[in-house]
Design an enzyme around this catalytic site. Structure first.
Site, short mmCIF file in Angstrom:
data_model
loop_
_atom_site.label_atom_id
_atom_site.label_comp_id
_atom_site.label_asym_id
_atom_site.label_seq_id
_atom_site.Cartn_x
_atom_site.Cartn_y
_atom_site.Cartn_z
CE LYS A 41 -2.42 1.69 3.67
NZ LYS A 41 -2.30 3.15 3.72
CG ASP A 57 -4.73 4.66 1.32
OD1 ASP A 57 -5.87 5.11 1.06
OD2 ASP A 57 -4.30 4.50 2.48
CG LEU A 58 -3.12 8.47 -4.12
CD1 LEU A 58 -2.81 8.99 -5.52
CD2 LEU A 58 -2.05 8.94 -3.15
CE LYS A 59 -7.74 7.07 3.57
NZ LYS A 59 -6.31 6.71 3.51
CG LEU A 60 -8.65 10.76 -6.20
CD1 LEU A 60 -7.55 9.89 -5.66
CD2 LEU A 60 -8.85 10.50 -7.69
CG ASP A 85 -12.30 17.77 -6.64
OD1 ASP A 85 -13.24 18.54 -6.92
OD2 ASP A 85 -11.13 18.16 -6.51
CG ASN A 97 -15.33 16.64 -15.60
OD1 ASN A 97 -15.49 15.71 -16.40
ND2 ASN A 97 -14.55 17.70 -15.85
CB THR A 98 -12.16 17.00 -10.50
OG1 THR A 98 -12.63 18.25 -10.97
CG2 THR A 98 -10.72 17.13 -10.06
CB THR A 141 -11.11 4.53 12.06
OG1 THR A 141 -9.89 4.78 11.37
CG2 THR A 141 -11.74 3.27 11.51
CD GLN A 144 -4.49 1.27 13.56
OE1 GLN A 144 -5.56 1.85 13.75
NE2 GLN A 144 -3.94 1.17 12.37
N GLY A 183 0.80 -2.58 8.62
CA GLY A 183 1.93 -1.66 8.52
C GLY A 183 3.05 -2.06 9.44
NE ARG A 184 2.39 1.88 13.02
CZ ARG A 184 1.59 2.57 13.82
NH1 ARG A 184 2.11 3.39 14.70
NH2 ARG A 184 0.28 2.47 13.70
O1 C5P Z 1 1.15 0.47 11.09
P1 C5P Z 1 -0.30 0.12 10.94
O2 C5P Z 1 -0.56 -1.36 10.76
O3 C5P Z 1 -1.17 0.73 12.03
O4 C5P Z 1 -0.70 0.81 9.57
C1 C5P Z 1 -2.00 0.76 9.08
C2 C5P Z 1 -2.11 1.47 7.77
O5 C5P Z 1 -3.49 1.54 7.44
C3 C5P Z 1 -1.59 2.90 7.79
O6 C5P Z 1 -1.10 3.19 6.46
C4 C5P Z 1 -2.83 3.71 8.09
O7 C5P Z 1 -2.78 5.01 7.57
C5 C5P Z 1 -3.90 2.89 7.37
N1 C5P Z 1 -5.26 3.06 7.90
C6 C5P Z 1 -5.61 2.78 9.19
N2 C5P Z 1 -6.89 2.94 9.64
C7 C5P Z 1 -7.82 3.36 8.79
C8 C5P Z 1 -7.51 3.64 7.48
C9 C5P Z 1 -6.19 3.47 7.05
O8 C5P Z 1 -4.77 2.38 9.99
N3 C5P Z 1 -9.06 3.46 9.23
#
Ligand code: C5P
Length: 236
Positions: free
Chosen positions: A33, A60-63, A65, A68-69, A122, A193, A213-214
């Protein structure tokens, strides 16, 4: 081995950091991602590098607008040949339909990227809905309605909590994808989280894809941790 449904969140600052990280996986084909920070900093060249390594990309750019854009932006993103893109469901059904049109127009090799919708961020709670956005319905009903809108617009799924995944699948069918962050191994120390789920629980709760992620990126041995997550979520 089944194709990976684990999206590793590459929350790094530079293309160099990404390259160093991905080297640790050898020939393993991953789903990664790429979020706003990395894309705005390193952009298209980095996407091309990751694709050239044979990995799949959720951009993951979450458009959000006017339709048309969003349509013309999606036409450009489809040309990058990424695998998943996303929009905010709060942009409405017409905007989401326009996203799909743009992806169809820009698609490479006959297959458009999947498009999913962010329902309610969230970081928002009932208090923000009530007092800032003047939305007085219960949050989980808002999430479900916005997911229904996404399906009506022809989108492929939503980003949501694993805890909402089953509700969405019960109402909208198993083919409608749920992509769920907030994943931790039982042994993890990283814990900012609020509501977390293990990969095995996410499987049980019917997540289609998990975003991790981490747990993987900050691990002392990312490949071993990835394999453990894979085994828990996709293994027999
Ligand atoms: O490091 P971690 O597992 O918490 O990363 C989760 C990824 O998911 C991050 O890129 C975070 O921005 C993304 N994310 C999230 N919760 C959301 C939407 C996206 O943790 N509701």
């Amino acid at each position: 081995m089944e194709e990976s449904r684990i999206c590793i969140a590459l929350d790094f600052k530079t293309k160099n950091d990404v390259e160093e990280f991905l080297k640790k996986f050898g020939d393993e084909k991953l789903y990664v991602k790429v979020g706003m920070e990395l894309f705005y900093g390193e952009g298209i060249e980095m996407v091309k590098m990751i694709k050239a390594m044979g990995h799949k990309i959720f951009l993951d750019l979450k458009l959000h607008d006017i339709p048309n854009t969003v349509k013309s932006a999606m036409r450009q993103l489809a040309k990058l040949d990424v695998d998943i893109v996303n929009v905010h469901a709060s942009g409405g059904i017409e905007m989401m339909k326009a996203a799909i049109q743009g992806l169809e127009e820009g698609k490479q090799g006959g297959k458009r990227p999947l498009c999913i919708a962010v329902t309610c961020l969230t970081s928002l709670d009932q208090d923000v809905l009530d007092n800032q956005l003047l939305i007085h319905e219960p949050l989980n009903e808002v999430v479900l309605k916005w997911a229904e809108n996404a399906k009506e617009a022809g989108l492929d799924g939503v980003v949501c909590s694993p805890l909402e995944s089953k509700l969405i699948h019960d109402h909208l069918g198993m083919d409608f994808l749920t992509v769920t962050p907030g994943i931790r191994l039982a042994t993890d120390s990283v814990n900012d989280q609020k509501r977390v789920t293990t990969p095995a629980m996410a499987k049980e709760l019917t997540s289609s894809y998990i975003v991790v992620g981490r747990t993987i990126t900050a691990s002392a041995d990312p490949l071993a941790t990835y394999k453990q997550v894979y085994q828990d979520f996709q293994g027999e």
